[in-house]
Design an enzyme around this catalytic site. Structure first.
Site, PDB file in Angstrom:
ATOM      1  N   SER A  49     -55.001  36.898   1.539  1.00  0.00           N
ATOM      2  CA  SER A  49     -54.856  37.478   2.871  1.00  0.00           C
ATOM      3  C   SER A  49     -54.979  38.998   2.818  1.00  0.00           C
ATOM      4  O   SER A  49     -54.554  39.635   1.865  1.00  0.00           O
ATOM      5  CB  SER A  49     -53.497  37.116   3.478  1.00  0.00           C
ATOM      6  N   LYS A  96     -51.061  29.555   2.836  1.00  0.00           N
ATOM      7  CA  LYS A  96     -51.996  30.474   3.518  1.00  0.00           C
ATOM      8  C   LYS A  96     -52.261  29.987   4.936  1.00  0.00           C
ATOM      9  O   LYS A  96     -52.364  30.792   5.878  1.00  0.00           O
ATOM     10  CB  LYS A  96     -53.294  30.550   2.735  1.00  0.00           C
ATOM     11  N   GLU A 138     -49.841  34.141  12.096  1.00  0.00           N
ATOM     12  CA  GLU A 138     -50.718  35.254  12.490  1.00  0.00           C
ATOM     13  C   GLU A 138     -51.260  35.023  13.898  1.00  0.00           C
ATOM     14  O   GLU A 138     -51.244  35.926  14.741  1.00  0.00           O
ATOM     15  CB  GLU A 138     -51.864  35.337  11.476  1.00  0.00           C
ATOM     16  N   LYS A 187     -67.930  30.029   2.056  1.00  0.00           N
ATOM     17  CA  LYS A 187     -67.403  29.406   3.267  1.00  0.00           C
ATOM     18  C   LYS A 187     -66.763  28.058   2.946  1.00  0.00           C
ATOM     19  O   LYS A 187     -67.314  27.271   2.154  1.00  0.00           O
ATOM     20  CB  LYS A 187     -68.569  29.207   4.266  1.00  0.00           C
ATOM     21  N   HIS A 226     -49.442  30.962   7.012  1.00  0.00           N
ATOM     22  CA  HIS A 226     -49.569  32.408   7.255  1.00  0.00           C
ATOM     23  C   HIS A 226     -50.466  32.624   8.454  1.00  0.00           C
ATOM     24  O   HIS A 226     -50.148  33.387   9.374  1.00  0.00           O
ATOM     25  CB  HIS A 226     -50.158  33.095   6.021  1.00  0.00           C
ATOM     26  N   ASN A 227     -51.587  31.916   8.487  1.00  0.00           N
ATOM     27  CA  ASN A 227     -52.545  32.100   9.579  1.00  0.00           C
ATOM     28  C   ASN A 227     -52.004  31.563  10.897  1.00  0.00           C
ATOM     29  O   ASN A 227     -52.250  32.135  11.955  1.00  0.00           O
ATOM     30  CB  ASN A 227     -53.863  31.428   9.221  1.00  0.00           C
ATOM     31  N   ASN A 262     -74.447  35.151  -7.225  1.00  0.00           N
ATOM     32  CA  ASN A 262     -74.808  34.792  -5.854  1.00  0.00           C
ATOM     33  C   ASN A 262     -76.135  34.035  -5.899  1.00  0.00           C
ATOM     34  O   ASN A 262     -77.027  34.385  -6.697  1.00  0.00           O
ATOM     35  CB  ASN A 262     -74.926  36.039  -4.974  1.00  0.00           C
TER      36      ASN A 262
HETATM   37  C1  6PG Z   1     -56.217  36.929   6.471  1.00  0.00           C
HETATM   38  C2  6PG Z   1     -56.926  36.412   7.702  1.00  0.00           C
HETATM   39  C3  6PG Z   1     -58.228  35.770   7.289  1.00  0.00           C
HETATM   40  C4  6PG Z   1     -59.189  35.508   8.431  1.00  0.00           C
HETATM   41  C5  6PG Z   1     -58.520  35.006   9.643  1.00  0.00           C
HETATM   42  C6  6PG Z   1     -59.486  34.810  10.766  1.00  0.00           C
HETATM   43  O1  6PG Z   1     -55.106  36.435   6.175  1.00  0.00           O
HETATM   44  O2  6PG Z   1     -56.791  37.810   5.841  1.00  0.00           O
HETATM   45  O3  6PG Z   1     -56.080  35.427   8.285  1.00  0.00           O
HETATM   46  O4  6PG Z   1     -57.953  34.584   6.597  1.00  0.00           O
HETATM   47  O5  6PG Z   1     -59.840  36.693   8.775  1.00  0.00           O
HETATM   48  O6  6PG Z   1     -57.913  33.849   9.314  1.00  0.00           O
HETATM   49  O7  6PG Z   1     -59.327  33.509  11.164  1.00  0.00           O
HETATM   50  P1  6PG Z   1     -59.648  33.106  12.649  1.00  0.00           P
HETATM   51  O8  6PG Z   1     -61.137  33.349  12.778  1.00  0.00           O
HETATM   52  O9  6PG Z   1     -59.262  31.674  12.735  1.00  0.00           O
HETATM   53  O10 6PG Z   1     -58.840  34.016  13.547  1.00  0.00           O
END
Ligand code: 6PG
Length: 627
Positions: A293, A348, A355, A240, A351-352, A193
């Site tokens: 994830s 991924k 989500e 980030k 996936h989001n 780090n």
């Molecule tokens: C995961 C989550 C992770 C993140 C979210 C939050 O799969 O573990 O999706 O990637 O915490 O994507 O993203 P937002 O701030 O866009 O809701």
């Protein structure tokens, strides 16, 4: 570190052991010095020792090995010809480097003949060869090499063993959790780090907080961090997404060697990842965009992992990633090679996107229920859903959220209704638009978050509206439950269709069943329906081909209509549910009104149109102004 040089008499254990000990700054011990007197007497009379003669000797050595390891380590010369002997020696300590000094009978016999002391008859030497069980592990060294070369070979192996097999850059929540997960699985891990920007204590605090884990090395200097890694180096960047990733990559490159692997475990945009894959390939390095994830808990106990990049780099990182990942119902890792280039980050991202829609559906269920029910009642109803095919991680946490209180107040009721986002949902929508895929549910969920963020505007406009004082009837919960299942199926359909189209467009050969499988545990969208999807995608290209699912969609249509009607009656935003319904109605309607769109386009732009009854596909133009 314990190094045991083993082999038959005359293979050079003591000579090499003494020199190696000097090089390594370790004490040297000869196992023969630990024999009980009775054994020494037998050996002096050239009598062979029995296994029972050896047992007290081996047990003494095992205790000594444990003692030496808890000091500074040691080099031990010990014939250790049988696997059973070696098992006793390692019984108190397992991190031993076994070095087997291998030579032919002729070479060793010749060497023994030249010895002034410790003469051994060929018959005894032969019995040692007959007893020898060559280990299936450790370092094999041919004793015909020079002593210096042998020492160099052992030292290089030691360096590699003392090095870390994996490096993690960025000790944020995810970086720390993944490091601990990896170290607990027995991997030597190096963590780095930055020490500026107020983060000087991050590494030292992390090591202090986890001092029980001896296999974590901490660094604040990048060059030393890289030097601590065994090659080919595997470095996971957990910082980030954005320019910072490129800065760290450029800082790393001067210290890396051909074949090293950089893995980006953040939510980076897949197009950025594609550029990084090419950039590092030009420097004979690998770059892997890896979706991870499951949040902090997932990273700590087992995330779902979606690595892309080259298959060669996957082979190299798979043993570690698969060890730390969540496991599916059969115990298989929720980690698989997704596909080349930036396929991992693309998957991924989708996936989001799914989500977002799953979360928004629950938010709209809440919106429908909360105008007539308390949080306890809502939680009670959702708990019934949890014991059905609607169960999911998001449903579980939502139930917990409804019940969470601080004092007498529900925490949920104190939270400002302005949703944030880090971008992956909008990226998914853009990707769908680029690919001509219809993901109106993801987009609806993104817009719902944007609309919620305009809190002040909403407050101001809301205050200008007359409030309806009509008595509110409770919603039809069965209809809501059916509509929820309906909308989830459509959301999953849209997500996997987008993956299928991307796979064709980018030639990624995505395996939808495997993707569903690694989403059955560890990730945010894990669910009972995802479990079902693993088998569905082994047979079908999409959910609509699965007859019972298709029939369920048909039979749920009225439930969705009822819920949409309820939302209209009480002015409740219900767009993501309606997006699923609208998608369904459109995709199952033979004649849409798009012929008017074609006519309009042809009218003002002469963009031409095809005719219903002309199967040739020919395009026509009408001179609309002609009377
Ligand atoms: C995961 C989550 C992770 C993140 C979210 C939050 O799969 O573990 O999706 O990637 O915490 O994507 O993203 P937002 O701030 O866009 O809701």
């Amino acid at each position: 570190m314990i190094i045991i040089l083993m082999g038959v008499s005359g293979c050079g254990k003591t000579t090499i052991g003494r020199q190696l000990a000097l090089e390594q700054g370790l004490p040297f011990f000869d196992a023969d010095d630990f024999h009980p007197k009775a054994n020494i007497k037998k050996m002096k009379n050239n009598l062979a020792l029995s296994d029972s003669d050896r047992l007290p000797w081996l047990n003494t050595l095992a205790e000594k090995i444990f003692e030496w390891e808890n000091n500074e380590g040691a080099v031990l010369a010990c014939s250790a010809l049988k696997e059973s002997y070696r098992t006793i020696l390692a019984s108190r300590h397992s991190n031993i480097l076994w070095v087997f000094l291998s030579g032919t009978f002729e070479v060793i016999s010749e060497r023994l003949r030249k010895r002034t002391s410790h003469y051994m008859k060929d018959t005894l030497l032969q019995s040692q060869f007959d007893t020898l069980e060559v280990p299936k592990y450790g370092l094999y060294v041919n004793i015909e090499n020079s002593i210096d070369d042998i020492i160099k070979r052992i030292s290089s192996k030691l360096k590699q063993m003392n090095q870390s097999v994996f490096g993690i850059i960025g000790l944020g929540v995810m970086g720390k959790s993944l490091s601990l997960n990896m170290a607990e699985k027995g991997f030597n891990v190096s963590v780095y780090n930055r020490a500026d920007n107020g983060e000087a204590q991050v590494v030292s605090d992390f090591l202090e907080d986890n001092h029980a884990l001896k296999n974590i090395s901490g660094f604040t200097e990048l060059q030393q961090f890289v030097a601590s890694l065994a090659t080919p180096r595997k470095i996971l960047i957990m910082i980030k997404a954005g320019k910072a990733i490129d800065i760290v990559i450029d800082q790393l490159i001067p210290f890396l060697t051909k074949g090293d692997i950089i893995i980006d475990g953040g939510n980076s945009h897949y197009k950025d990842t594609a550029k990084r894959v090419d950039y590092l390939a030009s420097k004979e390095l690998h770059f892997v965009g890896c979706g991870i994830s499951g949040g902090e808990e997932g990273a700590r106990k087992g995330p779902s992992m979606m690595p892309g990049g080259s298959r060669e780099s996957y082979q190299s990182i798979a043993p570690i990633l698969e060890a730390i990942s969540a496991k599916d119902k059969t115990g298989k890792p929720c980690c698989t090679y997704i596909g080349p280039e930036s396929a991992g980050h693309f998957v991924k991202m989708i996936h989001n996107g799914m989500e977002y829609a799953e979360m928004q559906l629950l938010a709209e269920v809440y919106a429908i229920m909360k105008i007539s029910m308390e949080n306890e009642k809502i939680a009670e109803i959702l708990s019934e859903w949890r014991s059905t095919d609607l169960s999911s991680y998001l449903l579980e946490i939502t139930i917990d959220i409804f019940l969470k209180k601080e004092g007498n107040q529900y925490v949920l009721d104190s939270i400002l209704d302005a949703a944030g986002n880090k971008g992956t949902g909008s990226w998914s929508s853009k990707a769908a638009l680029d690919l001509g895929s219809v993901n109106n549910m993801m987009s609806s969920a993104v817009f719902a978050r944007y609309l919620s963020s305009f809190k002040q505007i909403r407050q101001s406009l809301s205050s200008q509206l007359k409030k309806d004082s009509e008595a509110i009837e409770e919603p039809d919960i069965m209809a809501l439950k059916n509509a929820y299942r309906f909308a989830r199926i459509i959301n999953h359909h849209q997500g996997f269709e987008l993956l299928r189209l991307a796979s064709i467009e980018y030639h990624w050969k995505l395996n939808l069943s495997e993707i569903a499988r690694i989403w059955t545990n560890g990730c945010i969208i894990r669910s009972d329906f995802m479990d079902q999807s693993v088998e569905i995608f082994k047979v079908y290209e999409n959910y609509f081909e699965h007859q019972s699912i298709f029939k369920n969609l048909i039979s749920s249509e009225n439930s969705v209509k009822d819920c949409v009607s309820y939302s209209l009656k009480y002015r409740i935003p219900f767009d993501t549910f309606f997006a699923s319904y609208n998608y369904w109605v459109s995709i199952t309607t033979e004649n849409l009104s798009a012929n008017l769109i074609q006519a309009q386009r042809d009218y003002f732009g002469a963009h031409t149109y095809q005719k219903r009854d002309d199967v040739s596909g020919r395009y026509y133009h009408t001179n609309w102004l002609e009377k």
